[in-house]
Design an enzyme around this catalytic site. Structure first.
Site, PDB file in Angstrom:
ATOM      1  N   GLU A  89      -6.157  -0.854  -7.732  1.00 31.16           N
ATOM      2  CA  GLU A  89      -4.995   0.086  -8.172  1.00 31.16           C
ATOM      3  C   GLU A  89      -4.044  -0.849  -8.936  1.00 31.16           C
ATOM      4  O   GLU A  89      -3.577  -1.494  -8.232  1.00 31.16           O
ATOM      5  CB  GLU A  89      -4.745   0.899  -7.310  1.00 31.16           C
ATOM      6  CG  GLU A  89      -5.584   1.966  -6.699  1.00 31.16           C
ATOM      7  CD  GLU A  89      -4.913   3.056  -5.653  1.00 31.16           C
ATOM      8  OE1 GLU A  89      -5.667   4.001  -5.348  1.00 31.16           O
ATOM      9  OE2 GLU A  89      -3.911   2.465  -5.010  1.00 31.16           O
ATOM     10  N   SER A  95       0.978  -1.223  -0.197  1.00 35.20           N
ATOM     11  CA  SER A  95       0.029  -0.034  -0.079  1.00 35.20           C
ATOM     12  C   SER A  95       0.888   1.157   0.160  1.00 35.20           C
ATOM     13  O   SER A  95       0.212   2.252  -0.265  1.00 35.20           O
ATOM     14  CB  SER A  95      -0.919   0.012   1.217  1.00 35.20           C
ATOM     15  OG  SER A  95      -0.278  -0.482   2.341  1.00 35.20           O
ATOM     16  N   HIS A 102      -3.115  -3.473  -5.922  1.00 38.09           N
ATOM     17  CA  HIS A 102      -3.489  -2.847  -4.522  1.00 38.09           C
ATOM     18  C   HIS A 102      -4.691  -3.058  -4.370  1.00 38.09           C
ATOM     19  O   HIS A 102      -5.579  -2.265  -5.042  1.00 38.09           O
ATOM     20  CB  HIS A 102      -3.252  -1.357  -4.863  1.00 38.09           C
ATOM     21  CG  HIS A 102      -3.216  -0.891  -3.274  1.00 38.09           C
ATOM     22  ND1 HIS A 102      -3.750   0.451  -2.924  1.00 38.09           N
ATOM     23  CD2 HIS A 102      -3.049  -1.425  -2.000  1.00 38.09           C
ATOM     24  CE1 HIS A 102      -3.763   0.666  -1.802  1.00 38.09           C
ATOM     25  NE2 HIS A 102      -3.516  -0.425  -1.261  1.00 38.09           N
ATOM     26  N   ASN A 135      -4.958   6.424  -1.216  1.00 38.73           N
ATOM     27  CA  ASN A 135      -4.373   6.916  -0.080  1.00 38.73           C
ATOM     28  C   ASN A 135      -3.797   8.158   0.054  1.00 38.73           C
ATOM     29  O   ASN A 135      -3.539   8.913   0.896  1.00 38.73           O
ATOM     30  CB  ASN A 135      -3.242   5.780   0.321  1.00 38.73           C
ATOM     31  CG  ASN A 135      -3.863   4.754   0.861  1.00 38.73           C
ATOM     32  OD1 ASN A 135      -5.124   4.580   1.370  1.00 38.73           O
ATOM     33  ND2 ASN A 135      -3.196   3.283   1.017  1.00 38.73           N
TER      34      ASN A 135
END
Ligand code: NAI
Length: 505
Positions: free
Chosen positions: A154, A121, A142, A192
């Protein structure tokens, strides 16, 4: 059915690995699961079997499909078992050295065309590929937690990732009933990174005394239109886990003030106030978020004057008319896309990032009351209002009375620049625009990632388009002027689109 990858290896049978293995097996792949901890892979498969059987008992899938999925999952004894995998996804500990060492071993076992997927991540995909003989095979894949339920993947390209490898991973994600969003390896990838202002602006609102924690959450849910307020979400994620992500993105961007962590959060983490998982964060558990306090009240106006109009405010004006309140309009456009109404003695100004006290002074209006941005004024259940230092209490009551007459609850907050929802919505759009400028993903990809990875009701760029880029830009400019904080600098793309009166999508 032919699949892009028939045999898939998953390494790490923890929270993410077990979920990813289930997703691949449900799509029809033969899955081999391995964990360095003895028995962990077997236990994870057994647990998946129980979960699927329980879902089958509830009628969510057939008992045959549940059994077939588990039958496709095998625990691997050691890495040599991965010799025939077309794709191996690692979901081991978040440590660069461990991931590099694992992929190095796999290169000696797997074929030259095996794609090496990583669920990292926060680690650079380019860095994970460093030192490998075939760095072009490394792709970020991801997933979001819980992997079987969250639709986003992702698909992250490092500098040396082969486009065909990334494409195959995206194709597989689709076969696995996920939505792949291609992106470039940069700190935080898309979701994120673009999510940082959701927490960052909440902390700044709190630390500048805008309102207490529960009021900020309430305004973000009921006016901002987000599913969870920032502080209740932090309690759910864990303040410690969230602080780690914030610091990792902040450090990766050379301590850019955009991502600067909050002292409040640091202090709470130091005190062990992690959130739900240990019973106390911003709220105490099991009690959780308190019920909303009763809204203040005020007189229903007989007439409202529209002093300046804007697209953002137009749905509210329609709602006022629909409530049978007479509307008089001067038919003047607000130059910053904000808009101003008069109800009784109150001059209600949709926030353009300035405080009510400043608006009263600069625009020479009496009794200024700023109105926070709502996601949709046509349907909003709540608004936040702030009165200027020279605004009378009676004028504030007049402003409150207008919204109460429309059936809208009111939270009265302090007169801070950018209020609560406006600063957050503007900064989410700003961060999203910068991600586009930097080639992390395209505008549609960024919006998709924010909706599917984080459950936002609308992508931040679509929101900015709808509300109007002039207003979003004004909020940022005024926040920067007020605070002197470089974090509010406008994305060049937001500026350019604003000047060109363009749209993102
Ligand atoms: P976890 O701690 O639940 O599971 C990791 C598993 O990997 C453990 O069972 C451990 O025994 C095993 N392991 C560690 N080193 C190993 C090695 N060298 N070889 C084989 N097995 C090894 O961790 P979690 O949460 O599943 O995270 C895994 C990866 O996924 C990390 O890179 C994390 O950053 C990433 N991630 C985590 C998310 C989350 O919400 N937990 C979301 C998205 C990505």
């Amino acid at each position: 059915m032919s699949l892009t990858f028939n045999t898939v290896g998953v390494i790490g049978a923890g929270t993410m690995g077990a979920g990813i293995a289930q997703v691949a097996a449900q799509a029809g792949c033969a899955v081999k699961l391995y964990d360095a901890r003895d028995g962990a892979a077997t236990a994870a498969i057994a647990k998946t079997g129980d979960t699927l059987a329980a879902l089958a008992a509830k009628g969510k899938l057939t008992a045959e499909a549940a059994a077939a999925t588990v039958a496709r999952m095998k625990a691997a004894v050691d890495l040599a078992d991965f010799h025939d995998c077309d794709l191996v996804i690692e979901a081991i500990v978040e440590d660069l050295g461990a991931k590099q060492a694992l992929f190095k071993s796999l290169e000696g076992i797997c074929s030259e065309t095996t794609v090496l997927g990583t669920n990292t991540s926060s680690i650079s995909i380019t860095a994970i590929a460093n030192g490998l003989a075939r760095p072009h095979n490394v792709v970020g894949m991801h997933f979001f937690n819980p992997a079987p339920l969250m639709p986003l993947v992702e698909v992250v390209r490092g500098h040396l990732t082969a486009p065909e490898a990334a494409q195959r991973v995206a194709d597989a994600a689709l076969e696995w009933k996920k939505t792949p969003v291609p992106c470039k390896s940069t700190p935080g990838f898309i979701a994120n990174r673009v999510a940082r202002p959701y927490y960052g602006e909440a902390f700044r609102a709190l630390e500048s005394g805008a309102a207490d924690v529960a009021t900020i959450d309430l305004v973000m849910r009921e006016a901002g239109g987000f599913k969870l307020g920032p502080f209740e979400l932090l309690d759910l994620i864990g303040l410690d886990v969230n602080l780690m992500v914030t610091k990792s993105v902040w450090n990766a961007y050379y301590q850019d003030s955009r991502y600067r962590p909050s002292l409040t959060q640091e202090e709470m983490v130091a005190g062990g106030l992690f959130g739900r998982k240990n019973g106390r964060g911003f709220y105490r558990y099991p009690e959780g978020v308190p019920a909303a306090p009763a809204s203040p009240d005020g007189p229903k106006p007989t007439m409202v004057q529209v002093l300046t109009e804007s697209g953002a405010l137009a749905p509210l004006v329609e709602r006022i008319k629909a409530a049978g309140i007479k509307v008089q309009s001067r038919k003047e456009e607000d130059p910053f896309g904000a808009g101003m109404l008069r109800a009784g003695n109150a001059t209600i100004c949709l926030t353009d990032g300035r405080t009510a006290t400043q608006v009263a002074f600069e625009d020479e209006v009496p009794n200024a009351v700023t109105l926070d941005l709502s996601r949709n004024f046509a349907t909003t259940k709540r608004v936040a209002l702030a009165k200027g230092d020279l605004t009378t209490d009676a004028a504030l009551k007049d402003a409150v009375g207008l919204f109460r007459a429309l059936g809208i609850d009111v939270s009265v907050v302090d007169d801070v620049p950018g209020l609560i929802a406006a600063r957050t919505i503007a900064m989410l759009a700003n961060e999203a625009a910068d991600a586009v400028v930097q080639g992390v993903a395209d505008a549609a990809g960024v919006d998709t990632a924010m909706k599917l990875g984080l459950g936002h009701p609308e992508g931040p760029l679509a929101t900015a388009d709808r509300i109007g880029l002039t207003l979003i830009n004004a909020i940022l400019v005024n926040l920067q002027a007020h605070t002197g904080d470089d974090r509010y600098r406008q994305s060049i793309l937001l500026q350019r689109k604003g000047w060109a009166d363009g749209r993102f999508l």
